[in-house]
Each structure stands twice: as structure tokens, then as C-alpha cells.
Design a protein around this motif. Structure first.
Motif, PDB file in Angstrom:
ATOM      1  N   GLY A  24       0.844  -1.175   0.000  1.00 38.55           N
ATOM      2  CA  GLY A  24       0.000   0.000   0.000  1.00 38.55           C
ATOM      3  C   GLY A  24       0.880   1.224   0.000  1.00 38.55           C
ATOM      4  N   ILE A  25       0.499   2.239  -0.786  1.00 39.26           N
ATOM      5  CA  ILE A  25       1.301   3.463  -0.848  1.00 39.26           C
ATOM      6  C   ILE A  25       0.432   4.671  -0.541  1.00 39.26           C
ATOM      7  N   THR A  26       1.046   5.701  -0.013  1.00 38.28           N
ATOM      8  CA  THR A  26       0.352   6.959   0.226  1.00 38.28           C
ATOM      9  C   THR A  26       1.367   8.087   0.257  1.00 38.28           C
ATOM     10  N   GLY A  27       0.886   9.314   0.081  1.00 39.48           N
ATOM     11  CA  GLY A  27       1.805  10.437   0.093  1.00 39.48           C
ATOM     12  C   GLY A  27       1.108  11.777   0.162  1.00 39.48           C
ATOM     13  N   TRP A  28       1.899  12.806   0.454  1.00 38.45           N
ATOM     14  CA  TRP A  28       1.395  14.167   0.646  1.00 38.45           C
ATOM     15  C   TRP A  28       2.467  15.126   0.150  1.00 38.45           C
ATOM     16  N   ILE A  29       2.066  16.043  -0.729  1.00 41.02           N
ATOM     17  CA  ILE A  29       2.975  17.069  -1.232  1.00 41.02           C
ATOM     18  C   ILE A  29       2.326  18.437  -1.013  1.00 41.02           C
ATOM     19  N   ASP A  30       3.076  19.352  -0.458  1.00 43.48           N
ATOM     20  CA  ASP A  30       2.554  20.698  -0.213  1.00 43.48           C
ATOM     21  C   ASP A  30       3.737  21.672  -0.194  1.00 43.48           C
ATOM     22  N   PHE A  31       3.719  22.643  -1.115  1.00 41.14           N
ATOM     23  CA  PHE A  31       4.832  23.585  -1.234  1.00 41.14           C
ATOM     24  C   PHE A  31       4.694  24.773  -0.279  1.00 41.14           C
ATOM     25  N   THR A  32       3.633  24.775   0.527  1.00 39.82           N
ATOM     26  CA  THR A  32       3.436  25.875   1.482  1.00 39.82           C
ATOM     27  C   THR A  32       3.648  25.444   2.924  1.00 39.82           C
ATOM     28  N   LYS A  33       3.912  24.154   3.142  1.00 40.72           N
ATOM     29  CA  LYS A  33       4.071  23.639   4.505  1.00 40.72           C
ATOM     30  C   LYS A  33       5.423  22.970   4.678  1.00 40.72           C
ATOM     31  N   ASP A  34       5.840  22.839   5.916  1.00 42.46           N
ATOM     32  CA  ASP A  34       6.986  22.008   6.260  1.00 42.46           C
ATOM     33  C   ASP A  34       6.424  20.674   6.737  1.00 42.46           C
ATOM     34  N   LEU A  35       6.426  19.694   5.835  1.00 39.91           N
ATOM     35  CA  LEU A  35       5.786  18.414   6.140  1.00 39.91           C
ATOM     36  C   LEU A  35       6.576  17.586   7.155  1.00 39.91           C
ATOM     37  N   TRP A  88       9.495  10.828  -6.164  1.00 39.19           N
ATOM     38  CA  TRP A  88       9.761  12.234  -5.864  1.00 39.19           C
ATOM     39  C   TRP A  88      11.178  12.581  -6.272  1.00 39.19           C
ATOM     40  N   ASP A  89      11.303  13.639  -7.078  1.00 43.80           N
ATOM     41  CA  ASP A  89      12.598  14.169  -7.485  1.00 43.80           C
ATOM     42  C   ASP A  89      12.861  15.401  -6.611  1.00 43.80           C
ATOM     43  N   GLU A  90      13.722  15.221  -5.624  1.00 42.55           N
ATOM     44  CA  GLU A  90      13.968  16.288  -4.645  1.00 42.55           C
ATOM     45  C   GLU A  90      14.589  17.527  -5.312  1.00 42.55           C
ATOM     46  N   CYS A  91      15.429  17.318  -6.313  1.00 42.32           N
ATOM     47  CA  CYS A  91      16.090  18.446  -6.970  1.00 42.32           C
ATOM     48  C   CYS A  91      15.080  19.297  -7.751  1.00 42.32           C
ATOM     49  N   ARG A  92      14.229  18.619  -8.523  1.00 46.37           N
ATOM     50  CA  ARG A  92      13.259  19.336  -9.348  1.00 46.37           C
ATOM     51  C   ARG A  92      11.945  19.614  -8.620  1.00 46.37           C
ATOM     52  N   GLN A  93      11.806  19.045  -7.422  1.00 45.93           N
ATOM     53  CA  GLN A  93      10.591  19.244  -6.631  1.00 45.93           C
ATOM     54  C   GLN A  93       9.345  18.830  -7.429  1.00 45.93           C
ATOM     55  N   THR A  94       9.417  17.646  -8.020  1.00 44.36           N
ATOM     56  CA  THR A  94       8.280  17.114  -8.781  1.00 44.36           C
ATOM     57  C   THR A  94       7.998  15.687  -8.359  1.00 44.36           C
ATOM     58  N   ARG A 111       2.034  13.990 -13.391  1.00 43.01           N
ATOM     59  CA  ARG A 111       3.132  14.792 -12.856  1.00 43.01           C
ATOM     60  C   ARG A 111       2.544  15.869 -11.966  1.00 43.01           C
ATOM     61  N   TYR A 112       3.153  16.049 -10.801  1.00 42.07           N
ATOM     62  CA  TYR A 112       2.717  17.139  -9.936  1.00 42.07           C
ATOM     63  C   TYR A 112       3.928  17.937  -9.482  1.00 42.07           C
ATOM     64  N   GLY A 113       3.843  19.241  -9.666  1.00 39.66           N
ATOM     65  CA  GLY A 113       4.907  20.133  -9.222  1.00 39.66           C
ATOM     66  C   GLY A 113       4.316  21.494  -8.905  1.00 39.66           C
ATOM     67  N   ARG A 114       5.150  22.471  -8.865  1.00 41.00           N
ATOM     68  CA  ARG A 114       4.677  23.816  -8.532  1.00 41.00           C
ATOM     69  C   ARG A 114       3.737  24.387  -9.594  1.00 41.00           C
ATOM     70  N   ASP A 115       3.778  23.824 -10.790  1.00 46.04           N
ATOM     71  CA  ASP A 115       2.883  24.284 -11.857  1.00 46.04           C
ATOM     72  C   ASP A 115       1.583  23.486 -11.902  1.00 46.04           C
ATOM     73  N   GLY A 116       1.327  22.626 -10.905  1.00 45.95           N
ATOM     74  CA  GLY A 116       0.050  21.922 -10.812  1.00 45.95           C
ATOM     75  C   GLY A 116       0.086  20.493 -11.323  1.00 45.95           C
ATOM     76  N   ILE A 117      -1.101  19.955 -11.626  1.00 46.50           N
ATOM     77  CA  ILE A 117      -1.270  18.557 -12.037  1.00 46.50           C
ATOM     78  C   ILE A 117      -1.328  18.470 -13.549  1.00 46.50           C
ATOM     79  N   LYS A 118      -0.572  17.535 -14.106  1.00 48.72           N
ATOM     80  CA  LYS A 118      -0.661  17.226 -15.527  1.00 48.72           C
ATOM     81  C   LYS A 118      -0.738  15.707 -15.670  1.00 48.72           C
ATOM     82  N   THR A 119      -1.727  15.225 -16.421  1.00 46.61           N
ATOM     83  CA  THR A 119      -1.852  13.781 -16.661  1.00 46.61           C
ATOM     84  C   THR A 119      -1.633  13.494 -18.136  1.00 46.61           C
ATOM     85  N   GLY A 120      -1.214  12.277 -18.414  1.00 51.98           N
ATOM     86  CA  GLY A 120      -1.017  11.861 -19.800  1.00 51.98           C
ATOM     87  C   GLY A 120      -1.198  10.363 -19.933  1.00 51.98           C
ATOM     88  N   THR A 121      -1.322   9.894 -21.154  1.00 49.80           N
ATOM     89  CA  THR A 121      -1.527   8.472 -21.447  1.00 49.80           C
ATOM     90  C   THR A 121      -0.261   7.904 -22.070  1.00 49.80           C
TER      91      THR A 121
END
Length: 614
Positions: free
Chosen positions: A3-14, A130-136, A212-222
Motif C-alpha cells: 500500500g502506498i500513500t503520500g502528501w505534497i505541499d509547497f506551502t508547509k513544512d511536512l 519524488w525528485d527532490e532536486c526538481r521538486q516534482t 506529474r505534480y509540481g509547482r505548476d500543478g497537475i498534468k496527466t497523460g496516457t
């Protein structure tokens, strides 16, 4: 599986929000009973629950790797079936691998190829990197959708998880149902629209998609979808190719460091899997294959032959087990325990589902797990090869709606007038049907009949099959049992998709081509056996228990059920002699006890999940 789960927030210190992520992760303990882990950075936090199948020491998650100063973290659920080839490819490109785990292979493949890594993966999976360098964050789900992955964006927080319960454990996520959610529950039922998470603002990543999720929001693709092309092989070549692809899928899916067996009903699909698995066990000197079937106490006393259930499984399973020399286990379910498990099955799915069909698999999985950690199962052969009656009945083929639309029409009279006015059930079903048809990959050379059958297969593969995959995943993973589904191998699905209907229905039989392909692999009796669906209970005690439960709801003024159903219509239905009532075309999908069980599940779901209708 895991089972996997996660939380990303660029306004908080998680790193200061550990308790919340740990709470989300705890909801998935049954999926991964063997180990758990979390990883935190200022703006990303991952959780993981592990069911150990391969490399106990090397597969610990979340897994972190640093390459040329860049940190990557993965949380992953699934199994990769081409580990050997992928490992050699990555080593040849200069990567060093320190474990035998497929987790490291996926992470390394992403480091090497980025988002193109998906085309190198053969398996069932849902993962986030999670790519820590690119924050994505990069997420993906397997091609057929065997493994689940839900997500939501609430304010500045992006959340994901293997199951709805992991998202609902977050304080930002409220169990709100809007008009779309109501329509999915009351009209579409367990056959959810792809991508819909039922709860407001919760979505499911569709099969064959990435996000993909980053500071520019959510983008999905097939990254994968069915492609229509001309089928050039004749009958013999086609049958040989099916056998070859199927046997390859079985061999790959038998890789495991823990006990592995098969589900065996004595039907064509499970018998083919078990026969191939037994052959691999023999060739690799792995001992005796263990096989498992399910039935109900006293079902032999009350079973009645009908069009959808022409015979019971027991004699056929024993015949097949004897033929392949497996150690066979028959699990007998008690009807009272089946009744008691309906709500647990609902909680495993996080939604009202297929009632007793879910609950029986829930109990079956519990018993298998006492002996095995992994089993192979025959799900989805009917969708891939054309096994259901609706593929073969002219009036259903030409109905210009979902093949299972009778379920919709039978549910509508019970919906309350207020809710009916909000969701417009028939309009909603029609819109979803047209949406599905608009996605079908057409082939210009198809005549009208072949074009319609292509539509039928697309509807089954993308709208009905996910229902069964959801059921299989949630009911089995409720006990940490991993179920693999060889008929969902994407190479097999891609090949069979383009086989003309005249070949698929060889001999004018359901799954005729599959029967032909396996004619010298299985006993003739098994090859010729008429399709019989997953067994249901026929014991009158079960109906009595369900009637009593719904009567209690009718006597409860505050029962949540009647926020969405018409109390008077339900009462009128209950005043009939239900032992004599037959719901036309419900057949293998639903009968009277199952309809009552669905109502009870719906009521308890609204109560336990504190559902708010807006």
C-alpha cells in the motif's frame, strides 16, 4: 503487493506533519502487513506498507537513491514481471544495483529514462517517485489497471493513496458526495466510470496513465492504450500465438520468494492457468502446486440449474486437480458468516460493491492466506475473449447501451424522487455510454458488425473489467494476499483485441477461440464445459437474513439509506413474496438477496463513512 500513500505541499513544512501521514499509512496495514515505512522532506512525504514477496531485505520502502547529487524517492505497489531483462539492460547502461527488488529497478529505470521508463515495465503497478532536486512527483498506474491509485488536490495539498481510506484519513479530505458521486453509486453501481473516485474532488488515475505534480500543478497523460490494426494470422497461427503469450505470462507471474498457488474453479480460465502453473512447477522441480476453490455449506442441497449457473464447480475442480496432480483445497463458506462479512467487504472496497460476491471473495481470500501469500486467478478472460452472454445475444449486442444496463433500469425505481431529479439517471447513463464510445479506437476496414463488436469489447475492457479488478484487489489485499491475473498481461490483451469476432467466437461458443487454443492442454470435459460464473449462495437462510436486515432499516426513521432511496418503494418491494421473485437479466450479476445486500451496504457505508450529500 503493498500500500502506498503520500502528501505534497509547497506551502508547509511536512517534516512537522508526521502524525497525519502516519495515520494515512496505518489505514493500509492490511495491504502490507509485513513492514511499514515513511519518508519526509520539507514539501513531500511518502508512506509505504509492505507485503514481502521478493527480496525481504533489499525491498524496504520508501526507497531513496542519490545519483550525481540528485535525490530520488519511490513508494511502489505491484510486481514487475520482466525483472531479468530490465536488470540486464540497466546494468549494461552502467547502473549498479544493490538489491534483487523490482522497487530498485523501477527507480533506476526512472533515473535512466525519466517518464519513458514506463514503456520498459511489464507488470502490475502503481508508484510515485519524488525528485527532490526538481521538486516534482511522477506517478503512474499499470496498463490494465490491476493496481489502484487515487489522488486529490485540496487547497495547496496534493494527496495520493492506494485506497480511498488513506485519503479520507487526512483531515483536509471530507467524505462529501455530490451529484456525480450519487449517480455513480445509484446508477452505475460497482461499474464506476474510469477516473471517478465517487467522493467529491477525489479521482483515480486511469489505467495506462501517468501524472506529474509540481509547482505548476497537475498534468496527466496516457502512455498506453489499445491500438486497432488488421489481424493477419489464420486460426492455427492465432491459437498458437495465444498459447505462447499465455504460457509466457504464467511463467513470469510464478516468480516469488514466498508460497504461491492458483485459484481453481474447474472452469476453462482457471484450469488453463493451473495446468500451465503445474507444468512450470514440474519443470522447475518446485514441488506440488496448491490449488483453491470455493463453495457454500449446503449449496448442493439448494442449487438449481439456470442459464447463468448451469452447474456447480466442485466436481470440475476435483477433476482438474486430479489431472494436474495439485494439492487441492476446497473452502466452504458459512452463509451466516457471509452475511456478517458484508460490511467488512464494503470497508475493504471503501464503497458499496458487489455485495455477497465481494463478501465471499473476502472470506475465500482469508482462508487462502493461511496457506499462500500469492495466487494466480482467471479474472478477465471473459472480457478479453468474449465469455459473457451479452457478447452472443443479438438483442444485447444491438441494445445501444452498456451490456449490463438492465442493472441500471432495475435500480432507478428505488431512487428517491428528489435524488432522481438531481442526477437524471437515464441521461447520466447515456452520457457515460456515449463518452465510452467516443474513446473506441476505430478501424476503417471494420464492417458494421465488426465495428459493433469492437465497441462491445472496449466497453467490457474499460468499464466492466475494472469492477472485477477492484473487487479482486480490495478483497484479497484486505488479508495481505497478492492475486496475479495472467489474462491481463498487456501483450496478450493487445494481441487478442485485434482478432476478428468470427475467430474469437470459434465454434459459435463463448470464448470459442480460447477453448480451441487450449484443446490439447486440458481435459475435453473442461474445454467443453459451459461458462459458469463465480459461485453464489443458494441457501434460503441468506435471503431470510437479508430480509430481516432491510426490515430493520425500514423501521429505523433515521436510516441514512432513505436519504437516497424511496422508503415507500423499498417497502412495497419487501412486501412481495421474495422467494418467488426473479429479477430478469440480473442472473449472474445480481439476484434478490444481492439487491438487499447492496442496500444494506449502502446504508452502513453512509453511516460509517459519515457521508455528507451536497
Amino acid at each position: 503487493m503493498c500500500g502506498i500513500t503520500g502528501w505534497i505541499d509547497f506551502t508547509k513544512d511536512l517534516t512537522r506533519e508526521r502524525g497525519i501521514l502516519q495515520q494515512m499509512n496505518r489505514t493500509l496495514v492490511s495491504r502490507g502487513p509485513d513492514a511499514g515505512g515513511t519518508w519526509f522532506s520539507p514539501h513531500a512525504a511518502f508512506g509505504h506498507r509492505r507485503l514481502i514477496v521478493i527480496d525481504p531485505e533489499g525491498g524496504i520502502q520508501p526507497m531513496v537513491r542519490t545519483v550525481e547529487g540528485r535525490k530520488f524517492v519511490i513508494t511502489y505497489n505491484g510486481e514487475i514481471y520482466n525483472m531479468g531483462e530490465l536488470r540486464l539492460k540497466l546494468l549494461s547502461l552502467g547502473h549498479s544495483l544493490s538489491t534483487r527488488s523490482d522497487t530498485e529497478l523501477i527507480l533506476t529505470a526512472y533515473i535512466e529514462w525519466g517518464e519513458d521508463c514506463l514503456k520498459y515495465l511489464n507488470g502490475i503497478f502503481a508508484f510515485a517517485i519524488w525528485d527532490e532536486c526538481r521538486q516534482t512527483c511522477f506517478m503512474a498506474r499499470d496498463r490494465i489497471g490491476v493496481k489502484p491509485l487515487f489522488y486529490t488536490k485540496i487547497g495547496d495539498s496534493f494527496l495520493f493513496g492506494s485506497e480511498l481510506k488513506s485519503l479520507l484519513a487526512h483531515p483536509f479530505v471530507e467524505p462529501v458526495i455530490d451529484d456525480e458521486g450519487l449517480a455513480e453509486l445509484l446508477v452505475m453501481g460497482p461499474a464506476r466510470t474510469p477516473g471517478c473516485g465517487v467522493f467529491k474532488d477525489i479521482y483515480e488515475l486511469r489505467p495506462g496513465q501517468f501524472l506529474r505534480y509540481g509547482r505548476d500543478g497537475i498534468k496527466t497523460g496516457t502512455y498506453w492504450e489499445l491500438t486497432s490494426r488488421h489481424h493477419e494470422d489464420n486460426l492455427e497461427t492465432t491459437a498458437h500465438k495465444i498459447r505462447e503469450l499465455f504460457q509466457d505470462a504464467i511463467k513470469r507471474q510464478l516468480v516469488s520468494d514466498v508460497p504461491i498457488g492458483t485459484m481453481l474453479s474447474g472452469g476453462l480460465d482457471s484450469s488453463a492457468i493451473s495446468a500451465c502453473a503445474a507444468k512450470v512447477f514440474q519443470e522447475e522441480k518446485r514441488g506440488i502446486l496448491h490449488t483453491f476453490s470455493v463453495d457454500y455449506i449446503d449449496n448442493d442441497k439448494y442449487f438449481h440449474v439456470n442459464e447463468f449457473q448451469p452447474n456447480s464447480d466442485a466436481p470440475w475442480a476435483e477433476l482438474m486437480a486430479d489431472r494436474i496432480g495439485s494439492e487441492h483445497h476446497t473452502v466452504l463458506l458459512d452463509n451466516f458468516e457471509l452475511f456478517d462479512s458484508l460490511i467488512q467487504a464494503m470497508e475493504a472496497r471503501d464503497l458499496p460493491g458487489m455485495a455477497d460476491v465481494d463478501a465471499s471473495l473476502f472470506l475465500f481470500s482469508r482462508e487462502i492466506r493461511k496457506e499462500m501469500t500469492v495466487v494466480l486467478s482467471g479474472e478477465c478472460a471473459d472480457e478479453v475473449f468474449g465469455g459473457y452472454p451479452w457478447f452472443h445475444r443479438e438483442e444485447m449486442v444491438n441494445a445501444d447501451t452498456f451490456p449490463w444496463a438492465h442493472l441500471v433500469t432495475k435500480r432507478i425505481p428505488f431512487i428517491s424522487p428528489e435524488i432522481k431529479a438531481r442526477i437524471r439517471p437515464m441521461e447520466y447513463a447515456e452520457a457515460r455510454y456515449q463518452e465510452a464510445l467516443s474513446e473506441v479506437p476505430r478501424l476503417s476496414e471494420d464492417n458494421a458488425g465488426e465495428a459493433r463488436m469492437r465497441e462491445m469489447f472496449y466497453l467490457n475492457l474499460t468499464r466492466w473489467m475494472p469492477t472485477l479488478l477492484d473487487r479482486k484487489d480490495r478483497m484479497s489485499m484486505a488479508f495481505g494476499l497478492e492475486v496475479r491475473v495472467p489474462f491481463c498481461d498487456h501483450h496478450l490483451v493487445e494481441y487478442v483485441w485485434n482478432i476478428p469476432w468470427a475467430l474469437k467466437k470459434y465454434g459459435n461458443r463463448e470464448k470459442g477461440l480460447l477453448r480451441y487454443a487450449f484443446r490439447d492442454l486440458l481435459p475435453k470435459e473442461i474445454v467443453e464445459r459451459k461458462k459458469s460464473p463465480y459461485p453464489k449462495t443458494h441457501h434460503p437462510d441468506y435471503l431470510r437474513l437479508m430480509k430481516k436486515q432491510i426490515r430493520q432499516l425500514l423501521d429505523t426513521p433515521s436510516a441514512p439509506l432513505f436519504q437516497v432511496l424511496d422508503r415507500k418503494e423499498v417497502e412495497n418491494f419487501m412486501n412481495q413474496d421474495l422467494t418467488q421473485l426473479h429479477l430478469p437479466w440480473f442472473g449472474q450479476l445480481m439476484n434478490v438477496p444481492a439487491l438487499l445486500a447492496y442496500w444494506w451496504q449502502l446504508n452502513e457505508w453512509m453511516k460509517k463513512y459519515k457521508v455528507v450529500i451536497k
